[in-house]
Design an enzyme around this catalytic site. Structure first.
Site, short mmCIF file in Angstrom:
data_model
loop_
_atom_site.label_atom_id
_atom_site.label_comp_id
_atom_site.label_asym_id
_atom_site.label_seq_id
_atom_site.Cartn_x
_atom_site.Cartn_y
_atom_site.Cartn_z
N GLY A 34 82.07 27.21 38.80
CA GLY A 34 80.99 28.18 39.03
C GLY A 34 79.68 27.45 38.82
NE ARG B 209 78.41 15.60 32.69
CZ ARG B 209 79.20 14.80 31.97
NH1 ARG B 209 80.50 14.87 32.10
NH2 ARG B 209 78.69 13.94 31.10
CE LYS C 96 73.08 17.45 42.68
NZ LYS C 96 73.62 17.37 41.35
CB CYS D 202 75.21 22.58 40.95
SG CYS D 202 73.62 22.37 40.16
N1 LIG Z 1 71.15 23.38 36.93
C1 LIG Z 1 71.75 22.21 37.07
O1 LIG Z 1 72.67 21.85 36.33
C2 LIG Z 1 71.32 21.27 38.15
C3 LIG Z 1 71.80 19.94 38.14
C4 LIG Z 1 71.37 19.08 39.13
C5 LIG Z 1 70.51 19.53 40.13
N2 LIG Z 1 70.08 20.83 40.14
C6 LIG Z 1 69.15 21.24 41.18
O2 LIG Z 1 67.84 21.25 40.60
C7 LIG Z 1 67.05 22.31 41.18
C8 LIG Z 1 66.53 23.22 40.07
O3 LIG Z 1 67.66 23.85 39.47
P1 LIG Z 1 67.51 24.69 38.13
O4 LIG Z 1 68.89 25.04 37.72
O5 LIG Z 1 66.63 23.98 37.19
O6 LIG Z 1 66.74 25.98 38.68
P2 LIG Z 1 66.03 27.13 37.82
O7 LIG Z 1 66.13 28.35 38.62
O8 LIG Z 1 66.58 27.11 36.43
O9 LIG Z 1 64.50 26.65 37.72
C9 LIG Z 1 63.62 26.64 38.80
C10 LIG Z 1 62.24 26.95 38.24
O10 LIG Z 1 61.27 26.76 39.28
C11 LIG Z 1 60.26 27.75 39.10
N3 LIG Z 1 59.48 27.86 40.34
C12 LIG Z 1 59.81 28.49 41.50
N4 LIG Z 1 58.80 28.33 42.40
C13 LIG Z 1 57.82 27.63 41.79
C14 LIG Z 1 56.54 27.13 42.21
N5 LIG Z 1 56.07 27.35 43.44
N6 LIG Z 1 55.80 26.44 41.32
C15 LIG Z 1 56.26 26.20 40.06
N7 LIG Z 1 57.47 26.62 39.63
C16 LIG Z 1 58.24 27.32 40.47
C17 LIG Z 1 61.04 28.98 38.70
O11 LIG Z 1 60.20 29.95 38.08
C18 LIG Z 1 62.07 28.37 37.75
O12 LIG Z 1 61.60 28.37 36.43
C19 LIG Z 1 67.96 23.00 42.19
O13 LIG Z 1 67.74 22.44 43.45
C20 LIG Z 1 69.35 22.65 41.70
O14 LIG Z 1 70.29 22.67 42.72
C21 LIG Z 1 70.45 21.70 39.16
#
Ligand SMILES: NC(=O)c1ccc[n+]([C@@H]2O[C@H](COP(=O)([O-])OP(=O)(O)OC[C@H]3O[C@@H](n4cnc5c(N)ncnc54)[C@H](O)[C@@H]3O)[C@@H](O)[C@H]2O)c1
Length: 449
Positions: free
Chosen positions: A257, A154, A204, A260
């Protein structure tokens, strides 16, 4: 172990830093050059409690590095984590284009006996598709394993959640993959669940959808409490003490919000619809969540009359406290709706200091943001709003209304503050504590669907 983490966002950076903290040699990779340069020069692209200290410590020990070039890190790795964003597409399904683009570009670099671990949240079936793509594409494909290790952290407590999760889910199709995951996470003593790739994907999304449903359930009950003049606080406390129900994610407020819940719910509905299944419960969850914004606006209108030319102060922009993430934040939707009805909006958030997309006055001082205001609306439950100087706030405001859209303030304490400073306090699903507050007349309010 040598580990490459591809995608250095909220999840990737926490994953990379935590794995380095656990003793692995980690390289975090991203296509965003500015982000990597910032990290290389000692800056932080995100705000997350405890993360910076852990990063500095890992850097000092030489366990954590950053790069835009995946080739060296991937080819010399024992495991590669993919932590790339999977946002909602227009159809509601997850947009996997960035994820697939990364898979295509790193495929030729994956070493023999390598392990590709998808940590991004993906629809059921995606990891099997990635596995079968690699099988066709690579000469030594039979020895490359794909795993799904969904992340449940989280934002706001991401480091703690990563290092001490309720459970670790290991989705894979080979004993070697399970064993490598066990090795990576060996220092973490949480229960570890071994299952197939598709089961891990569904665990998930189903978990997030369930939590969103709990929030909407509490909000639905809060509407009933508003109508009956009953306190939602007592209702959710009484429900939550039942261990079969639990108190977490059972609070009424401005709704969920973030990056996720909205997208994972959407993706699950879209996935089910392809199978001709109508996820009515999840659709109702979304609809109840959307209604929060209208209910907040209605409460303001009941108190202030028309909001045209009224000044409304929004306290909190992030989708929850202790993060700088404003993705899908209820505060943004409230600001947009206030804008539509012609209100002037002043905003204060402890960490967000720039918001180019919306025409709002963003200040770095809580009291300056409330100066000349007709109503203060607390949208994000940052701890500092518990310690407001209510006398000072009332002095700078033009009118006297406070809407606590997160039910974060104690009603007994607020009753004293209202009496002392002439404030009118309103909240969600709790009887009004100020007798002359127009919001008492719940009959005036209708919930629009
Ligand atoms: N944010 C959360 O709390 C959370 C929690 C659990 C799971 N998730 C999941 O984890 C995943 C990532 O979420 P996030 O919030 O970290 O996203 P984010 O947008 O913060 O980060 C994604 C990163 O990937 C990079 N990226 C995109 N294409 C790329 C490539 N080809 N090579 C290298 N880097 C690349 C982007 O520049 C960005 O920095 C999502 O699927 C999300 O659903 C998020």
């Amino acid at each position: 172990m040598k580990i490459a983490v591809i995608g250095t966002g909220y999840v990737g950076l926490v994953t990379g830093a935590s794995l380095a903290h656990l003793g692995h040699q980690v390289v975090c990779i991203d296509v965003d050059k500015d982000k990597i340069m910032l990290l290389q020069s000692g800056g932080m692209p995100i705000w997350e409690p405890g993360l910076e200290d852990m990063i500095r410590d890992a850097e000092l020990k030489g366990m954590l590095d950053y790069s835009t070039d995946a080739s060296a890190a991937v080819s010399g790795s024992d495991a590669v984590f993919l932590t790339i964003g999977t946002p909602s597409s227009e159809s509601g399904e997850a947009d996997l284009s960035a994820l697939w683009s990364a898979v295509h570009s790193i495929a030729p670099m994956l070493p023999d006996n390598g392990l590709l671990i998808i940590k991004s949240t993906v629809p059921s079936g995606t990891c099997e598709q990635i596995e079968s793509y690699l099988r066709k594409r690579l000469p030594f494909s039979s020895r490359i394993a794909v795993a799904h290790n969904p992340e449940f952290l989280r934002q706001g407590s991401a480091v703690r959640d990563f290092l001490a999760p309720d459970r670790l889910v290991f989705g894979a199709s080979s004993p070697e993959a399970y064993n490598r995951l066990e090795e990576i996470y060996a220092p973490i003593k949480s229960p570890k669940i071994r299952c197939g790739l598709s089961e891990a994907e569904l665990i998930k999304c189903a978990s997030n959808a369930f939590l969103a449903m709990k929030i909407s359930y509490a909000n639905m009950m809060s509407d009933l409490c508003d109508a009956l003049g009953v306190s939602i606080d007592a209702v959710v406390e009484g429900m939550g003490l039942d261990r079969r129900i639990g108190s977490e994610f059972l609070s009424a407020g401005a709704g969920y919000g973030g990056s996720c819940f909205p997208k994972d719910l959407h993706a699950l509905i879209a996935l089910a619809s392809r199978e001709h299944l109508d996820m009515e419960l999840l659709k109702a969850t979304e609809s109840i969540n959307r209604q929060r914004i209208q209910i907040i606006i209605q409460k303001l209108e009941t108190a202030l009359g028309s909001l045209e030319d009224k000044t409304v102060t929004v306290y909190g922009l992030t989708f929850k406290p202790n993060t700088d993430d404003i993705r899908e934040s209820p505060a943004l939707r409230i600001c947009s709706m206030l804008q539509e009805v012609g209100a002037r909006i002043m905003v204060y958030d402890p960490v967000v200091t720039c918001l180019p997309e919306l025409q709002v006055d963003l200040t770095v001082d809580m009291y300056a943001a409330a100066t000349g205001s007709d109503c203060v609306v607390i949208v994000t439950d940052w701890d500092q709003f518990r310690h407001l100087d209510w006398g000072r706030l009332r002095q700078v405001m033009r009118s006297s209304y406070v809407l606590d859209a997160r039910n974060m303030l104690d009603t007994a304490e607020m009753a004293v503050n209202c009496e002392r400073y002439g404030l009118h306090y309103m909240s969600m699903g709790r009887p009004s504590i100020t007798p002359d507050c127009p919001i008492n007349n719940r009959a005036e309010m209708t919930i629009m669907t």
